[in-house]
Motif scaffolding. Structure first.
Motif, PDB file in Angstrom:
ATOM      1  N   ASP A 113       1.009  -1.113   0.014  1.00 21.71           N
ATOM      2  CA  ASP A 113       0.055   0.084  -0.088  1.00 21.71           C
ATOM      3  C   ASP A 113       0.869   1.260   0.110  1.00 21.71           C
ATOM      4  N   ARG A 114       1.928   1.240   0.900  1.00 23.82           N
ATOM      5  CA  ARG A 114       2.865   2.343   0.857  1.00 23.82           C
ATOM      6  C   ARG A 114       3.514   2.699  -0.569  1.00 23.82           C
ATOM      7  N   ILE A 115       4.059   1.326  -0.996  1.00 30.47           N
ATOM      8  CA  ILE A 115       4.807   1.600  -2.409  1.00 30.47           C
ATOM      9  C   ILE A 115       3.877   2.354  -3.460  1.00 30.47           C
ATOM     10  N   LEU A 116       2.579   1.919  -3.433  1.00 26.92           N
ATOM     11  CA  LEU A 116       1.577   2.451  -4.396  1.00 26.92           C
ATOM     12  C   LEU A 116       1.481   3.758  -4.229  1.00 26.92           C
ATOM     13  N   LYS A 117       1.402   4.464  -3.025  1.00 24.49           N
ATOM     14  CA  LYS A 117       1.456   5.779  -2.754  1.00 24.49           C
ATOM     15  C   LYS A 117       2.641   6.572  -2.894  1.00 24.49           C
ATOM     16  N   TYR A 122      13.287   3.996  -9.162  1.00 26.35           N
ATOM     17  CA  TYR A 122      13.225   2.838 -10.026  1.00 26.35           C
ATOM     18  C   TYR A 122      12.676   1.492  -9.422  1.00 26.35           C
ATOM     19  N   MET A 123      12.147   1.559  -8.424  1.00 28.00           N
ATOM     20  CA  MET A 123      11.776   0.334  -7.489  1.00 28.00           C
ATOM     21  C   MET A 123      10.273   0.274  -7.771  1.00 28.00           C
ATOM     22  N   ALA A 125       6.349  -1.385  -8.013  1.00 25.83           N
ATOM     23  CA  ALA A 125       5.695  -2.232  -6.912  1.00 25.83           C
ATOM     24  C   ALA A 125       5.612  -3.643  -7.200  1.00 25.83           C
ATOM     25  N   SER A 126       5.965  -3.761  -8.673  1.00 23.48           N
ATOM     26  CA  SER A 126       6.122  -5.279  -9.095  1.00 23.48           C
ATOM     27  C   SER A 126       6.961  -6.035  -8.759  1.00 23.48           C
ATOM     28  N   LEU A 127       8.282  -5.473  -8.040  1.00 21.31           N
ATOM     29  CA  LEU A 127       9.235  -6.061  -7.326  1.00 21.31           C
ATOM     30  C   LEU A 127       9.116  -6.411  -6.032  1.00 21.31           C
ATOM     31  N   LEU A 128       7.916  -5.828  -5.412  1.00 21.95           N
ATOM     32  CA  LEU A 128       8.014  -6.182  -3.706  1.00 21.95           C
ATOM     33  C   LEU A 128       7.737  -7.626  -3.601  1.00 21.95           C
ATOM     34  N   GLN A 129       7.135  -8.264  -4.332  1.00 25.11           N
ATOM     35  CA  GLN A 129       6.767 -10.008  -4.047  1.00 25.11           C
ATOM     36  C   GLN A 129       8.352 -10.489  -4.106  1.00 25.11           C
ATOM     37  N   SER A 130       9.045 -10.102  -5.033  1.00 25.53           N
ATOM     38  CA  SER A 130      10.548 -10.628  -4.979  1.00 25.53           C
ATOM     39  C   SER A 130      11.485 -10.364  -3.807  1.00 25.53           C
TER      40      SER A 130
END
Length: 168
Positions: A113-117, A122-123, A125-130
């Motif tokens: 949620d924080r990343i989306l906001k 260069y980071m 949100a798609s890399l968070l799961q990795s």
């Protein structure tokens, strides 16, 4: 004595904002480890490609060197570095007796949620799961790690860390 403090955790856990707020409280210099990545690593992450252990090696060695140099010069530094695996933390510990880690712990949903906001250079949100897949949470055999939950406001997190007496 000067210390080398690593603010660790996945992307979006608050390493940079907490590091900037914590540094004056500990009379320390804050360094964002993201700024120490090679352009190759930055380009790879910007393209949504997770970094490998090999990609991270030079970056981790540079962070260890910077922390060691600060401690040798009598200045405490706080470096934001994901330090996701125990092997990464062990590499940072080499010749860094004054190192301390602060693990900024949060759930996937909270951090996502924080990343989306936020906006990050260069980071995505798609890399968070990795990052969560790579994360090896510190265990009892890592006594130099202090864990703090990031499900509270920044001032409370900073206060909790400052009270932990991490500076020797």
């Amino acid at each position: 004595m000067a210390n080398f403090i690593v603010l660790m955790g996945v992307s979006g856990s608050g390493k940079t904002v907490i590091g900037k707020a914590l540094a004056p409280k500990l009379n320390a210099e804050f360094i964002d480890g993201d700024n120490l990545h090679s352009q190759r690593n930055v380009d790879k992450m910007a393209a949504g490609i997770p970094l490998t252990d090999a990609d991270r090696l030079d970056w981790l060695q540079l962070i260890a060197k910077v922390g060691r140099e600060h401690a040798a010069h009598g200045t405490t530094c706080i470096i934001a570095c994901s330090a996701l695996k125990k092997s990464y933390r062990d590499l940072l510990r080499i010749d860094n007796d004054s190192i301390r880690f602060i693990y900024l712990k949060g759930s996937f949903d909270l951090i996502h949620d924080r990343i989306l906001k936020r906006s990050h250079q260069y980071m995505p949100a798609s890399l968070l799961q990795s990052q969560f897949d790579t994360l090896e949470e510190p265990q009892f055999d890592e006594p130099d790690v202090f864990t703090v939950s990031v499900d509270q406001d920044i001032a409370k997190i900073v206060e909790e860390i400052a009270k932990a007496d991490l500076i020797s």
